[in-house]
Structure formats: C-alpha cells, structure tokens
Design a protein around this motif. Sequence first.
Motif, mmCIF file in Angstrom:
data_model
loop_
_atom_site.group_PDB
_atom_site.id
_atom_site.type_symbol
_atom_site.label_atom_id
_atom_site.label_comp_id
_atom_site.label_asym_id
_atom_site.label_seq_id
_atom_site.Cartn_x
_atom_site.Cartn_y
_atom_site.Cartn_z
ATOM 1 N N ALA A 104 0.869 -1.198 0.093
ATOM 2 C CA ALA A 104 0.016 0.183 0.007
ATOM 3 C C ALA A 104 0.963 1.331 0.014
ATOM 4 N N ASP A 151 -2.205 2.659 -4.733
ATOM 5 C CA ASP A 151 -3.338 3.266 -4.231
ATOM 6 C C ASP A 151 -4.536 2.512 -4.043
ATOM 7 N N ASP A 152 -4.742 1.626 -4.864
ATOM 8 C CA ASP A 152 -5.771 0.954 -5.090
ATOM 9 C C ASP A 152 -5.608 -0.527 -5.362
ATOM 10 N N ASN A 193 -6.585 1.902 4.338
ATOM 11 C CA ASN A 193 -7.245 2.632 3.207
ATOM 12 C C ASN A 193 -7.203 2.268 1.820
ATOM 13 N N GLN A 194 -5.895 1.895 1.319
ATOM 14 C CA GLN A 194 -5.887 1.545 -0.156
ATOM 15 C C GLN A 194 -6.324 0.124 -0.593
#
Length: 295
Positions: free
Chosen positions: A121, A125-126, A158-159
């Motif tokens: 991460a 980002d994703d 988050n990612q």
Amino acid sequence: MRKTFLELETNPLNSYDFCFIGIKYCSADYLLGVQKAADKVRELSFRYANADGSSIPLKVYSPEEGYILKDTRAYDLGNVCASSLEELENKIFRLNFQAGCTPIFVGGDHSITYETVKRMAKDYDDILVVQFDAHSDFIDDFEGYPHGSVMNEICKINQISKIIHFGIRGNLNCEPAICESRKMGNIVIPYDKIEEEINSLLEFLKDKNVYITFDMDFLNPIYAPATNCPEPGGPSYEETIKYLKKIIKFSKKIIGMDFVEYNPDCEGPIITGTTIVNLIMESLSYMTTKINTTV
Ligand SMILES: [Mn+2]
C-alpha cells in the motif's frame, strides 16, 4: 541446505521483475514450524534449478508448456526474521526491493499478510486482494487471533478496495465473520461456486491491481498436508493452477503474492513444500507472459 530459491542471485545488478522474500514469523506458539517454511521451499526448489549452477535464464522444462521460465527475471532477497508483529511490520516496511518488482513472500502464518499488504500500500493506491484459502479469516480479533482475523484487519487499510475470499469451504468457518465481510463490500466465492462465478470475477479483475495471498489449506490436503488447519476435500493441484493462471492473466497487474501456513513440522512436509515450489514457478511463468504481452 541451498541458500536461494532456484539458486537465483541475491544481489542482481540488472533490474528484475520478481523477488523471493522469506518470512520467518509466527503469531502463536503452536504454529512455530511455519518459520521453517521459506528455507524448506528453497531447499526443495534445488531440484528444479539449473544443473550448471547458472541462475538466468532458468531452464525449467515441462513437456506440455516447454521452458516455462526462460524469460523470467527474478532474484532472492533473503529472509525477514521477527519475533513480534510490530518488528515484522518495521522490517517489511523498510524492505527495499527494486522499483516495480513483484515480491513473492513465502513463509509464516497468515498474520504476515497484514504486514505485506501494508507494504504494498506504500506503492499502490488501489489494491484488490484475492485470498486463496479454505477459511475467510475475517473474525474481528486481530490481537487475540491474528491469523484468523487477518483479512478483517487488511480490510481497514485505506488503499484496499476489496477482498475476494476465493474457494472457502469446510466446517471451520464462522458465519458472522462471512456476513460481516459481505457487508463491507467484499466478495465470497465458496469452493463449490467457483466454476459458476469465475467468469464474472475475471471480468471484474481486468482493471485492478491485484495482490494474491495463498494459504496452503486452500488445496485439498492430499496435495498439501503440511499446514496448520488442513480441511478435507477441496481443489486438486490441476484445478488450483488453472484458477491461478486465469486470475493472473485477467488482472491488470499482480503487484505481490504470498504463500503462507506451510508448516514443515506437520505431516507430509515434502509434498506441500514441492507443491509451493511448483505454484511459484507456474505463477512466475504466467506473470512473465503477462509482462511480455502487455509492454
Ligand atoms: Mn488463512
């Protein structure tokens, strides 16, 4: 004992696409054997290494596929050893593999995936996580039961956009945990639904950065008995590499992989270890084909 996976180099001068990283960590006293996994896999990989001592190009040959790793550029970064999750997190976070290189983490119980995904991460980002596993590992108790709750903890990063629990089966699963994961937007594909659902999964993966975490208990224990929570039944080796190949082929990019829960102290360490060696080689072959066809 052989020092590196397939006798690969440890400090390559050129840029490489993959690196093998051993993880020597376990989250519970009764799992201690998982710390031996990476070195056992290196030792068992020796029979597939080049006979002349060279490391690249690899000359692994199959009558069906030919030289499966002839274009694969990989090295072995060595082991990360830790006695607490905090220490593991610090060490993995500081790991300096080459930019763009896909790490193949081997060893440890499933708790290590929280740290390896966190490390990825840092660079992406994703991330979508595909979990090959008999169990969802989604209970909500990371402190008390890290390897049974690791996917729940990963879901909080988050990612991470989504988790695919791929191939869960058996009687050691927890209904509230699976419901909770579905509620969080994750996808659950039980073993008996794979054939029905794999095509829509592949369609979904085509624009995703994918991290594959592979718990050895995904396989029918006939093929991989040396694991901490073997479940009767389940996919054969042939089915497993068929799914791995499709998922690697259809994903936009495989950003990292791990192979966890191999315990050479449990019954049948050689068959399970040799199964890992072959799963890694097949994955490297599919990922190399991918690199060479998308550039
Ligand atoms: Mn697991």
